[in-house]
Structure formats: structure tokens, C-alpha cells
Design a protein around this motif. Structure first.
Motif: not given
Length: 347
Positions: A263-287
Motif C-alpha cells: 500500500e502507498f499513502q496518498i499525499p493529499s490528506p483530505t478527500g478520497s480517490p475515485t477511479n484508477v487507470a494506466v496513463g500514456p506514460d504507463r504509470n498508474v493514475w487516479y482521480t
């Protein structure tokens, strides 16, 4: 053919929020190509207020198919923002949620409150298939390696499979009331899914055999999941109180095909992530609200701000919950707060 609504969205609807350079035309990446971004965003406003764009799928021709959860429509748009066509669903208050391309060349989607799986052809011909379990709340769907569409039944506690002819088969999850929230096709040919209420990640074979992997914390709230370019499954963990459950998430998780979890902690402390996908840099991205987050393979997270009032939800560069063999040079996301379809520019 169902009734449709047409709108021409041209250059006036295309707004560059950061950077002065014009965005390159959309194209498919060649194998192993990796692009980078400086955070430039391009937006396309939708014509009907409160449409509630939710998720997006890229067709082979590069056009976008998307769900309008509040507008109760399926939309289709060219990558330049023009040629928008919207198809109202036959039943009111169906709440179309997740959309994906099928092996049959059609577009499939879940109707979260309608308790149906929908199908629309490239010509706009709609069909709906009722789910046997009542009030099952279907959510995420994905194309499996077997050529069928698979979907999770959040309230039904089951995984469903729908064949191209609309025949639906249901598979029970061993843990009761597990809340399967999202699913994706894995690199091993199986379907992987999150169990939101049980803090587990599940795997189901094409014959319906289920294996469950407990997460390190009992209230982690696993949600959207996808296959990364590294051959592992990546998922987000919700934070706060969602669907009657208080969770301590705000993390991105990674699970190997053998079941090892990090598991990797998201740096922004408030709110919640929603969705996840692979981007054009082949890294994982989230909203996450008015933020897009990038997760490198080593777990280092960088966040990119969006315009004020944005509420980013579903995102895609073309892999659409499958192993990322097909990616475009844009990371598209649905902005439910701004009532837009937007993309992050990569070069």
C-alpha cells in the motif's frame, strides 16, 4: 434506433487551462512508448447541465463513449470534441455507471439503479439485459479474456458474466455481503475484483472459482482496480464514509498475481480517490476531486491540480480495465463537477 440528441462541439468548447502549446492530435502509442506531461489540461463542456459524466471508453477509431449517470444517457464524441451524439436510455433513472468495449465490437455498460447490463452498437442501437438478482447494484464491468463481459454486483454480493447474446450467469462470492465494487481483467486471464465491505481483493476464473486475498487493514475500503503495465493489479482505497461504511483508505494498493499486497499513502490528506487507470506514460493514475494523481512503479505519488470546481471520476487512456496493450497519447477523465470531458496532454 433510439431517440438521440445531437450537438456540435467545436473549437469554442476546447479550453487549454495551462500551457500555451496546442495539444497534439490523438493517436495510439506504439509498443513500449512512454510519454510525459507537464499538467496541461484540455476541456470539452457538455451541452446539458447536470449530465453527470461518469466513465469513458475509447473506441478503436479513437472516439469516446461515455456514461451520463445523472442525464441517463450514453454519449459518443470525437476526440476533437465535435460530433457529440447522446442516446437517452429507455428506462428512467437507470444511472448508467461503467462502460467498456466488448469483443463483439459493441459498447457495454452497467445500469447501477436499473439493475441491468446495457449494450449499444456503434450505430446507437440499444439493448438491455435484466440481472436475475433483484436490486443487485451493478457497478464496474470489464471485458474478460474469454470474450465475455464481467461485472460486479455491489449489493448482490456476486460477480456476473454476460455473454454476447445477453445470457447472464451469476457467481457467489464466499464472503457474505462483501460489496464487490470494481473489477478488471488480470494479466493471468482471470478477473480481479475489490471487496469494499470485506477489505479483500478477489480473483475469479472463467469457470467461476473464487480466491480471496485479505488486505493488511480491516477497514481499507478497496474500490476501483486495474492491471498495471508492470503486470500487477493496482487499486485505490476509499477514505471517509461511503455507502454506509467508514474506511481508513486514501491509499493506492498493489497486488501481485500471487496475492502479495503493498500500500502507498496518498499525499493529499483530505478527500478520497475515485477511479484508477494506466496513463500514456504507463504509470498508474487516479482521480481525486479536483486532482489527478500519478503513481510510479516504486510507489512515488505526484498530484496535478485541476480547475476549481472539478470533480474528476472515471479516467482512461484506452486500456479500460484490461492489461494496457492499447494506449492513446491522452489521459481522458470525466469531470462530474464541471460537466465536462477533459484530458491531460502528454507529449
Amino acid at each position: 434506433m433510439p431517440a438521440l440528441l445531437r450537438s456540435s462541439l467545436g473549437a469554442a468548447a476546447l479550453v487549454t487551462l495551462t500551457g500555451a502549446a496546442s495539444a497534439a492530435e490523438q493517436r495510439w502509442l506504439v509498443p513500449d512508448e512512454r510519454l510525459t506531461t507537464d499538467g496541461e489540461i484540455v476541456e470539452h463542456a457538455l451541452p446539458h447541465p447536470g449530465s453527470g459524466p461518469t466513465t469513458i471508453a475509447l473506441a478503436p477509431d479513437g472516439s469516446l463513449w461515455f456514461t451520463e449517470g445523472s442525464g441517463n444517457r450514453i454519449g459518443h464524441m470525437n476526440p476533437d470534441g465535435g460530433g457529440l451524439v447522446e442516446y437517452p436510455l429507455p428506462s428512467p433513472d437507470s444511472s448508467p455507471r461503467i462502460i467498456a468495449l466488448g469483443a463483439d465490437g459493441n459498447i457495454w455498460f452497467s445500469e447501477h439503479t436499473g439493475n441491468r447490463i446495457g449494450r449499444i452498437t456503434p450505430r446507437g442501437e440499444l439493448a438491455e439485459f435484466p440481472i436475475p438478482t433483484p436490486n443487485s447494484q451493478p457497478r464496474a464491468i470489464a471485458l474478460g479474456a474469454d470474450g465475455n463481459i464481467w461485472f460486479g454486483m455491489f449489493a448482490g454480493g456476486k460477480i456476473g458474466r454476460v455473454k454476447q447474446n445477453g445470457e447472464i450467469t451469476e457467481f457467489a462470492i464466499p464472503t457474505p455481503n462483501s460489496g464487490p465494487r470494481a473489477l478488471a481483467a488480470g494479466p493471468d486471464g482471470n478477473i480481479w475484483f475489490s471487496e469494499y465491505r470485506a477489505s479483500r481483493i478477489g480473483r475469479i476464473t472463467s469457470t467461476g472459482v473464487v480466491t480471496e486475498f485479505p488486505l493488511p487493514r480491516p477497514n481499507s475500503g478497496p474500490a476501483d482496480i486495474t492491471t498495471g503495465a508492470d503486470g500487477n493489479l493496482w487499486f485505490i482505497e476509499l477514505a471517509g464514509g461511503v455507502d454506509g461504511l467508514t474506511t481508513d483508505g486514501n491509499r493506492v494498493g498493489r497486488i501481485t498475481p500471487r496475492g502479495a499486497v503493498t500500500e502507498f499513502q496518498i499525499p493529499s490528506p483530505t478527500g478520497s480517490p475515485t477511479n484508477v487507470a494506466v496513463g500514456p506514460d504507463r504509470n498508474v493514475w487516479y482521480t481525486k476531486g479536483a486532482t489527478l494523481g500519478r503513481v510510479a512503479r516504486d510507489g512515488v505519488i505526484t498530484e496535478f491540480p485541476l480547475s476549481a470546481g472539478a470533480r474528476a471520476v472515471g479516467l482512461t487512456a484506452g486500456s479500460d480495465r484490461q492489461p494496457p496493450a492499447r494506449l492513446a497519447n491522452r489521459l481522458w477523465f470525466a469531470d462530474g463537477g464541471g460537466n465536462k470531458l477533459s484530458y491531460l496532454v502528454f507529449r
